[in-house]
Every structure is written in C-alpha cells, then in structure tokens.
Design an enzyme around this catalytic site. Structure first.
Site, PDB file in Angstrom:
ATOM      1  N   HIS A  68      -4.588  -7.443   3.204  1.00 37.35           N
ATOM      2  CA  HIS A  68      -5.583  -8.284   2.529  1.00 37.35           C
ATOM      3  C   HIS A  68      -6.967  -8.179   3.159  1.00 37.35           C
ATOM      4  CE1 HIS A  68      -2.282 -10.133   0.611  1.00 37.35           C
ATOM      5  NE2 HIS A  68      -1.914 -10.926   1.597  1.00 37.35           N
ATOM      6  N   CYS A 113      -6.251  -2.657   3.203  1.00 36.13           N
ATOM      7  CA  CYS A 113      -6.082  -1.628   2.180  1.00 36.13           C
ATOM      8  C   CYS A 113      -7.454  -1.039   1.810  1.00 36.13           C
ATOM      9  CB  CYS A 113      -5.447  -2.248   0.937  1.00 36.13           C
ATOM     10  SG  CYS A 113      -5.363  -1.077  -0.421  1.00 36.13           S
ATOM     11  N   GLU A 159      -7.729 -12.542   0.871  1.00 44.22           N
ATOM     12  CA  GLU A 159      -8.537 -11.391   0.441  1.00 44.22           C
ATOM     13  C   GLU A 159      -9.913 -11.866  -0.030  1.00 44.22           C
ATOM     14  OE1 GLU A 159      -6.749  -8.632  -2.448  1.00 44.22           O
ATOM     15  OE2 GLU A 159      -8.757  -8.273  -3.245  1.00 44.22           O
ATOM     16  N   SER A 218       2.931 -14.802  -2.804  1.00 40.53           N
ATOM     17  CA  SER A 218       2.313 -13.502  -3.107  1.00 40.53           C
ATOM     18  C   SER A 218       1.558 -13.593  -4.429  1.00 40.53           C
ATOM     19  CB  SER A 218       3.401 -12.424  -3.198  1.00 40.53           C
ATOM     20  OG  SER A 218       2.912 -11.332  -3.933  1.00 40.53           O
ATOM     21  N   SER A 276       4.504  -6.472  -2.234  1.00 39.07           N
ATOM     22  CA  SER A 276       4.967  -6.647  -0.855  1.00 39.07           C
ATOM     23  C   SER A 276       6.482  -6.819  -0.780  1.00 39.07           C
ATOM     24  CB  SER A 276       4.245  -7.839  -0.221  1.00 39.07           C
ATOM     25  OG  SER A 276       4.292  -8.944  -1.080  1.00 39.07           O
TER      26      SER A 276
HETATM   27  S1  SF4 Z   1      -2.048  -4.164  -4.406  1.00 38.77           S
HETATM   28 FE1  SF4 Z   1      -1.616  -2.852  -2.671  1.00 38.77          FE
HETATM   29  S2  SF4 Z   1      -2.738  -0.969  -3.089  1.00 38.77           S
HETATM   30 FE2  SF4 Z   1      -3.558  -2.570  -4.417  1.00 38.77          FE
HETATM   31  S3  SF4 Z   1      -5.235  -3.438  -3.279  1.00 38.77           S
HETATM   32 FE3  SF4 Z   1      -3.493  -4.681  -2.782  1.00 38.77          FE
HETATM   33  S4  SF4 Z   1      -2.681  -3.743  -0.957  1.00 38.77           S
HETATM   34 FE4  SF4 Z   1      -4.037  -2.280  -1.818  1.00 38.77          FE
END
Ligand code: SF4
Length: 692
Positions: free
Chosen positions: A92, A119, A150, A250, A294
């Site tokens: 995140h 990511c 995030e 999630s 996840s």
């Molecule tokens: S879903 Fe997975 S690949 Fe997409 S932004 Fe989030 S962590 Fe990255």
C-alpha cells in the site's frame, strides 16, 4: 473469462489470488526470512503486510512481527550487530513523513534497515501527487477510501488542498454544499486509489468533467483490479453461488464482493477454508471462486477443495482429495500438474498437494513469442520439476523446461553414444563459443568446433539451424553437453565423398562450383569432392590464365575426362565438340548462304570479316566487286557491314571463303531474268488491274 478452472462445477477466476504487487512483497519478505534464519536478523512489517489474517499468522510463526511508525525509533536504536532489524513497507505504501523517518533512521543506525515493498502502481500515484500544481487555486481530488493507508500515503505527498470521495454522489453533494470549491479558476488534478471500482470512478469522472474546465485526470485504477472486477462480474453471471476469498479489511476484496453481490445474490465472503462450512446453497449447480489480491494461492486451493467436498463433486472422491491434500512436495521432484488457470505471464497448476504450482512463462519455454494462453488450456496436464516450495505463500515454483530437459536428456546421451548427428538452432554466442538449444538442453560448442575461422565473428551463427555431434556430456545435477559442428561437417563430407567415388564415371556431367584457381587451372567442387579443370579444357580459344574467364564461386557444368580413385584425382572437361567454334559454324551455315558480315581487317589480298564471334572468313580481292579492284581499301573499310555469299567452307583447312561479287552476280542475273520475262511489280499490277 477464457482461462478458468472448471472441475466439479466449481470455477476459479483466472486472476484469483496474489496480484503482482502483493506477490512481489511476499517474495521479498520470504527471501528475507530465509536469510534471517542464519543472521539473527529481526524482521518487522510496518502494519500488516497484506489484509489476510491467516497469512499474517504464518508470517508470525516465522518470527515476523508487525510494528507501527511510532515504534520505529525504538526498534532502530535497539538494533545491534548480533540482532539487526529490517522493516518491510507493505504494498500500500507509506506516508512521506514515514519514508523520511525510515531514511533518517537507516542513516543513523548501522544495524537498522528497511525494504520498500510499495507496489510500483501505487508509487506512480505518489509521483502524481508530488508533481501536481498546488497553488491557491489548485486542488487534488482522490477517488478512494480516505482512511485506507494507500490514500493516506498518497495525500501526504500533496502539499496543497486535497479532497477524498468514494462515490459520485459524495462529489455531487460536496459540490452542492460548497464544501468542494468549483469554478473556472480552479485547476484540478484527479486520481483514484488503485483498488477502486472502475464503474464508480467513471461516473465520478463524468461529474468532475462537468464541474471543472481545467482538470487533469490520471486513470490510476490498477489494471489488475479492473480486470478482476470484470472477471468477477462475468463469473457471477454464470454461477448460482460465488465465494469471494479475502481479508475482511481488504479494500479490493470488498469491491469484488460488491460487484458479485449485484449480479449473484448467493455471494459469500470468506477469509479461509474453514469459513465455508454451510455457506454453499444446497441446490448450487455451479459455483465460482474469486479472490482478492492479498489471498495466498494456498488458501484458494483449500477453499476450492473444501467447496468440492461440500457440493460432493461427482468426479472426485473425498478419499482422493484427502490423499492429495496430504501429498508432500519436495524440491527436485518431478510431478504432473493440472492447469487450473493460465494467463500470458504464468500458469497455475494443481499439483495434487497443499501448494499451488506456479509455472512462469520463463520456466515454460525459451521461445518469447509463445503466448501461454494460446498454448495451454485449463485441464491440460503438464510435467514439471519442483524448483522450490514455500508453505508461507502456498506456492511451489516449478519448471517445465527442467522437466523436459530431464525427460529428453537421454536423447543427448544416446546421441553421444551412437555418434549420431543432431540438428539444432544456435541461440546465442557466448565467451569462447556458441550455444545450441535442443530437447530443452543447452549444448555448448567451443569456437574451435564451429565452422567459423579462428577469431571470426561467432554471432553469424546465431539463429542458424546447424548439424552437430555431441562430443561430451556431463550428467547429474548440472547437466551439460559439448558439441562439435565441425565433427558433423567432416563426417558428412566423408560420407558424401564415399558416395561420390562409388558413382563417378568418365563422361558423367556434374554441376560444380569454382572453388579455387591456379595459373594452370581451376579446382571445381563437385559436391564434396574437387576435380581439376585445366585451362586448356576451359575454352577453344587460347587463354592466358583461368581467371580470364572464371571467378571463384561461379557455377559451372563440367564432365569427367578421367579419374584415379587411388590418388583421388579427377580431370575435368568443359569445352565439347559441340562448342568447338568450327563445328558451331558448320551447324549454322552452309555454302551458298548469303549473310551480313562485319569487316575485321584489311589485307593486300583481301579482307577478313566475322562470320561468327570466333571465326572470320576471307573475301578475296578478286571477290570484292564485279569489276577488278586494285586496292582493297578502295572498296572496304574495317567495321563496315557488307552482304556476302559463302562460296566455300573448307573442312580440312577450316577456312571460309566469302564473296561480294557472287551476291552482285546473283542480283544481276535475277534482274536479267526479270527483264526477259517482263516479271516486275508494275507489270503484275497492270495485269491484275486488267483482270479486274
Ligand atoms: S492491486 Fe496489487 S498490483 Fe494493483 S496496485 Fe494494488 S498491490 Fe499493486
């Protein structure tokens, strides 16, 4: 959705489970755990690495602890040589302040370090926020969940005024109440949290477009998320029941759940296999599984198996499932897996064990043009070699290439033992030689065993299909083989030579190629064997040296004049009686023929003129005209074309006599005859007119 598992009425979405960003983070931490075992290192994650409690519990059992920003200073100051500390930042991402703090701590404390697993797709939004205009009339709008880490991390990087909305309705309301400033003077930068619902983001974008004239949209919804949501919707439309697997907190799992619920009312959300009990409707004819980004593959596999048991699948017995669940995989095993999902990056395999096999494109084939989704289908069986097994993420890394190599290795060994010639493609030039790929194996050919001259450019062989012999094999763990292109070439040459000598005969014609030349002749390659064509045999005209009429590489049709198999000598001929100039002339002309010739030289006794390219005829001075001629040059000059009659072809002397006078006499005779008979054109016309 083309590639999905469909066994026993259960379909698993193609892109279920760890996404790219989460797998990257899980791999990074798995590697560190392996390393930490021997170094005494303590590993922490800054918050839960992913939203999945069972995965987090497994990490804890490996000694990985969750920490928070407030504890970092204490952790760093307590790190020592015998107990270093490493902190992992989850996919995140983190706030700007936390990032600065981690950098500062790692600079101040030598035994403290951190790994940023943010990511790359999230990092991209960080850069957008950092670079967006942030003056008095600029605002940043983030479409997402304000409380999600995030979003917190993204907004911490924008120094100006920012707003967060999760629905299009919220935007409308905020604009209506004046909470969200609008007007032509406002410049907006708009982006979305990676895991937001694509359809809602589209709606919100349309509203924002109406509200602002100066707006920069960044479509930052992760393609993985978008793709999963589309797949989930499609699967939900085909199933009586959908099981969404993922952590309760999630974000992307919650979105998948919402997408499926809208289409399939019997949608349930579970975190692990144990949660399934009693949740599958009794009349379920077809069930689907989707999973958040996840969710470890192992959990998907367990849920799948539990569901299979629940709906009492017809084709797979409970005992078989029980057996397979207990099967243990070890590194180095070769097993047969069943494709349960495939995309162009990787294939997921049911290995009949607790772990799911992950077969990447790289471990499937060397041919980069191959599309996995075109070559493999769900349900296909593939033999694979187990590279590694990880109980933490529930995956086994496997290799088809290695399994193929093991399967085909005996073919390389047999080729060496039987002195067989193989055919393969040169794939690369490496230090000291080239590599040929064959049967999944790499065969090294030292430069001295290629056909490239010493110090030549070996890359010319790359891409070529070559024939070679295996001259050395190394079996065991690190399989390797050495090959020789030269050995194959010389063996084939010897075979060709043997055949050639068994078929040669005097007078036989060969289509050869000029391979080399000397002062006295040329060597002609007759197909693996050379013959000698002496220069006197090349032409009926005398030549100074062979290079006057031949070049190396010229194709030439020759015949065998004589040969000596003992001395391996072949004498060749090229000129033939048919090609002899005199014979050619005789074949084309006869005495009495009237032809045009070009004067080539003037002599006191007459003039020579070309009858053919090779032979001149003589027009004697007495044959130049009807009346006497004293000087030849009075009537002829070199280069002049005249009409002559061939009055003699002397075979013995090989001479041709020509006459202008004879032509003139013939013409005069014809004129006389015409006068005597009154046979001329005008007369004929008159007669015909009269007759008419
Ligand atoms: S879903 Fe997975 S690949 Fe997409 S932004 Fe989030 S962590 Fe990255």
């Amino acid at each position: 959705m083309q590639n999905e598992t469909e066994t026993n009425r259960i379909t698993v979405a193609e892109n279920a489970g760890f996404c790219f960003g989460v797998r990257r983070a899980a791999d990074m931490i798995a590697k560190e755990i392996a390393f930490a075992g021997s170094s005494g290192e303590r590993i922490f994650t800054l918050g839960k690495l992913i939203h999945n409690s069972s995965y987090i519990s497994e990490l804890e059992s490996e000694g990985v602890r969750v920490t928070d920003t407030g504890s970092l200073e204490k952790l760093a100051s307590g790190a020592s040589a015998g107990s270093p500390v490493k902190v992992f930042v989850r996919a995140h991402g983190m706030t700007l302040d936390t990032e600065r703090l981690l950098i500062s701590l790692s600079e101040r404390y030598p035994f403290f370090g951190f790994a940023d697993c943010t990511c790359p797709f999230v990092k991209k939004i960080h850069r957008i926020a950092e670079n967006a205009p942030s003056g008095d009339r600029d605002i940043f709008i983030l479409f997402g969940d304000a409380a999600h880490p995030e979003c917190v991390g993204i907004l911490s990087r924008y120094p100006g005024k920012s707003f967060v909305f999760e629905t299009a309705k919220e935007i409308e309301e905020a604009a209506g109440s004046g909470e969200l400033p609008t007007g032509p003077e406002i410049t907006v930068t708009a982006a979305a949290q990676t895991t937001q619902k694509a359809s809602e983001w589209k709606k919100s974008s349309e509203i924002l477009e109406k509200l602002y004239t100066k707006i920069n949209f960044f479509d930052t919804i992760c393609y993985v998320t978008e793709k999963r949501q589309k797949e989930a919707a499609e699967l939900a439309s085909k199933c009586d029941c959908i099981v969404v697997i993922g952590g309760q907190d999630s974000s992307n799992t919650a979105k998948l759940f919402s997408v499926c619920c809208e289409i399939c009312p019997d949608t349930v959300m579970v975190e692990k296999a144990d949660d399934i009990a009693g949740k599958i409707p009794l009349n379920c004819r077809r069930a689907g599984i989707v999973a958040g980004a996840s969710t470890p593959d192992r959990i998907i596999e367990e849920v799948y198996k539990t569901m299979s048991e629940e709906i009492k699948a017809e084709n797979e017995s409970f005992e078989e499932l029980l057996d397979s669940a207990c099967k243990t995989l070890n590194t180095g095993d070769t097993v047969t897996g069943t494709v349960i999902a495939v995309n162009d990056q990787e294939i997921k395999l049911d290995l009949g064990a607790k772990v799911t096999g992950i077969l990447t494109a790289e471990q499937t084939t060397d041919d980069v043009s191959v599309k996995l989704s075109s070559e493999f289908r769900v349900g296909d069986k593939i033999d694979v070699f187990v590279i590694s097994v990880s109980d933490i993420d529930g995956c086994a890394r496997v290799s088809k290439k290695r399994a193929d190599l093991d399967k085909n290795w005996h073919r390389i060994v047999d080729a060496k033992e039987n002195s067989e010639i193989l055919e393969g493609t040169v794939t690369e030039a490496v230090k000291g030689g080239v590599v040929i790929k064959i049967f999944g194996a790499r065969v090294f050919v030292p430069a001295s065993q290629t056909t490239v001259p010493k110090d030549g450019d070996l890359s010319v062989l790359v891409g070529q299909t070559v024939r070679f012999k295996v001259i050395e094999v190394k079996s065991g763990g690190g399989k390797g083989a050495v090959g020789s292109i030269r050995a194959a070439a010389s063996e084939e040459r010897r075979a060709l030579e043997k055949q050639f000598w068994s078929e040669i005969e005097v007078g036989k014609y060969y289509d050869g190629v000029v391979r080399g030349m000397t002062e006295y002749g040329a060597f002609i390659d007759l197909g693996g064997v050379d013959g000698m064509l002496h220069k006197k045999e090349m032409s009926w005209k005398p030549i100074r040296k062979p290079a006057d009429i031949l070049n190396i590489g010229d194709p030439i049709r020759v015949f065998v004049r004589s040969y000596d198999p003992e001395k391996r000598q072949i004498s060749l001929g090229y000129r033939t009686e048919e090609s002899r100039p005199w014979n050619k002339l005789k074949a084309s002309f006869a005495e009495g023929d009237v032809i045009d010739v070009t004067v080539s030289s003037i002599m006191s006794y007459g003039a020579f003129a070309h009858v053919t390219d090779e032979i001149d005829g003589l027009i004697h001075i007495s044959q130049l005209a009807l009346k006497r001629v004293d000087n030849v040059s009075d009537v002829l000059s070199v280069g002049q074309t005249v009409t002559v009659k061939i009055i003699k072809i002397d075979d013995e002397q090989q001479r041709v006599s020509l006459s202008i006078k004879a032509v003139l006499e013939d013409e005069a005779g014809e004129a006389d005859t015409a006068e005597d008979t009154g046979d001329d054109g005008d007369a004929k016309e008159d007669i015909s007119e009269d007759n008419a």
